[in-house]
Design a protein around this motif. Structure first.
Motif, PDB file in Angstrom:
ATOM      1  N   UNK A 102      16.670  48.687 -45.998  1.00 35.96           N
ATOM      2  CA  UNK A 102      16.912  50.094 -46.355  1.00 35.96           C
ATOM      3  C   UNK A 102      17.858  50.777 -45.373  1.00 35.96           C
ATOM      4  N   UNK A 103      17.830  50.340 -44.123  1.00 34.60           N
ATOM      5  CA  UNK A 103      18.729  50.901 -43.109  1.00 34.60           C
ATOM      6  C   UNK A 103      20.057  50.147 -43.042  1.00 34.60           C
ATOM      7  N   UNK A 104      20.226  49.181 -43.930  1.00 32.49           N
ATOM      8  CA  UNK A 104      21.445  48.375 -44.007  1.00 32.49           C
ATOM      9  C   UNK A 104      21.755  47.684 -42.673  1.00 32.49           C
ATOM     10  N   UNK A 105      20.708  47.149 -42.052  1.00 31.60           N
ATOM     11  CA  UNK A 105      20.861  46.456 -40.781  1.00 31.60           C
ATOM     12  C   UNK A 105      20.901  44.947 -41.001  1.00 31.60           C
ATOM     13  N   UNK A 106      21.781  44.299 -40.304  1.00 36.71           N
ATOM     14  CA  UNK A 106      21.868  42.840 -40.357  1.00 36.71           C
ATOM     15  C   UNK A 106      20.623  42.256 -39.702  1.00 36.71           C
ATOM     16  N   UNK A 107      19.902  41.410 -40.425  1.00 36.01           N
ATOM     17  CA  UNK A 107      18.638  40.851 -39.942  1.00 36.01           C
ATOM     18  C   UNK A 107      18.763  39.355 -39.743  1.00 36.01           C
ATOM     19  N   UNK A 108      18.392  38.908 -38.550  1.00 35.93           N
ATOM     20  CA  UNK A 108      18.354  37.492 -38.220  1.00 35.93           C
ATOM     21  C   UNK A 108      16.923  37.130 -37.893  1.00 35.93           C
ATOM     22  N   UNK A 109      16.419  36.093 -38.545  1.00 34.17           N
ATOM     23  CA  UNK A 109      15.058  35.639 -38.277  1.00 34.17           C
ATOM     24  C   UNK A 109      15.124  34.475 -37.300  1.00 34.17           C
ATOM     25  N   UNK A 110      14.241  34.507 -36.308  1.00 29.05           N
ATOM     26  CA  UNK A 110      14.216  33.477 -35.279  1.00 29.05           C
ATOM     27  C   UNK A 110      12.778  32.999 -35.107  1.00 29.05           C
ATOM     28  N   UNK A 111      12.596  31.714 -35.050  1.00 33.56           N
ATOM     29  CA  UNK A 111      11.245  31.182 -34.897  1.00 33.56           C
ATOM     30  C   UNK A 111      10.758  31.405 -33.474  1.00 33.56           C
ATOM     31  N   UNK A 112       9.445  31.524 -33.305  1.00 36.06           N
ATOM     32  CA  UNK A 112       8.916  31.641 -31.945  1.00 36.06           C
ATOM     33  C   UNK A 112       9.344  30.454 -31.076  1.00 36.06           C
ATOM     34  N   UNK A 113       9.364  29.262 -31.653  1.00 31.97           N
ATOM     35  CA  UNK A 113       9.752  28.075 -30.884  1.00 31.97           C
ATOM     36  C   UNK A 113      11.189  28.186 -30.370  1.00 31.97           C
ATOM     37  N   UNK A 114      12.079  28.754 -31.182  1.00 33.82           N
ATOM     38  CA  UNK A 114      13.489  28.855 -30.789  1.00 33.82           C
ATOM     39  C   UNK A 114      13.676  29.782 -29.590  1.00 33.82           C
ATOM     40  N   UNK A 115      13.160  31.004 -29.686  1.00 35.43           N
ATOM     41  CA  UNK A 115      13.427  31.928 -28.582  1.00 35.43           C
ATOM     42  C   UNK A 115      12.602  31.585 -27.346  1.00 35.43           C
TER      43      UNK A 115
END
Length: 169
Positions: A102-115
């Protein structure tokens, strides 16, 4: 390339954070929640999407368009999770994704293991909180309690995003 990174640790005890692309602390807050219903004499809570929208909007108001990228922990239910808890967690996760859309924000999903592996962190939340304090001394007031580990994780997710966007320590 974005100038600001929002980090989200989803969940009812989760947090939202914002840092600059260069790793400078700006803000961190607990995810807004609201009472949903009473069941068996207990108040059940859920994420407050309007509250999340309003909080992130405070950050975006004074910034140029397309200057924020969001990194959110990509979570899912685990074996042994109860159905009600898994549904609540999924509701929170979906609400946070919807607010970003709704805020037109670019969303990146990252796994807990990755970060976590990027910072060589395990599952010990106290270690993550201490590491976040070392990376964001200006945020130490927001991270002083043991229960502030979700705030710490939101900041570290944002920092991970900044690294993905080219920031180097």
């Amino acid at each position: 390339m974005s100038k600001y990174i929002v980090g989200i640790d989803p969940g009812l005890s989760g947090a939202l954070s914002i840092i600059t692309r260069n790793g400078e602390f700006k803000d961190v807050i607990d995810i807004p929640i609201m009472a949903k219903s009473k069941g068996a004499g207990h108040v059940k809570n859920c994420v407050n999407p309007k509250g999340v929208f309003d909080e992130i909007s405070k950050w975006t108001k004074s910034l140029p368009p397309n200057s924020i990228t969001v990194y959110m922990e990509n979570v899912s239910s685990r074996p042994g999770d109860g159905a009600a808890g898994a549904f609540s967690f999924g509701d929170t996760f979906g609400s946070l994704k919807a607010v970003c859309a709704c805020l037109d924000l670019s969303l990146n999903l990252v796994t807990p293991a990755a970060w976590k592996s990027y910072y060589k962190l395990g599952s010990d939340k106290e270690v993550a909180r201490a590491f976040a304090i070392s990376q964001f001394p200006a945020a130490s007031e927001f991270l002083k309690r043991k229960k502030d580990h979700d705030r710490a994780e939101a900041l570290l997710i944002a920092l991970y995003g900044a690294h993905q966007e080219g920031f180097k320590l």
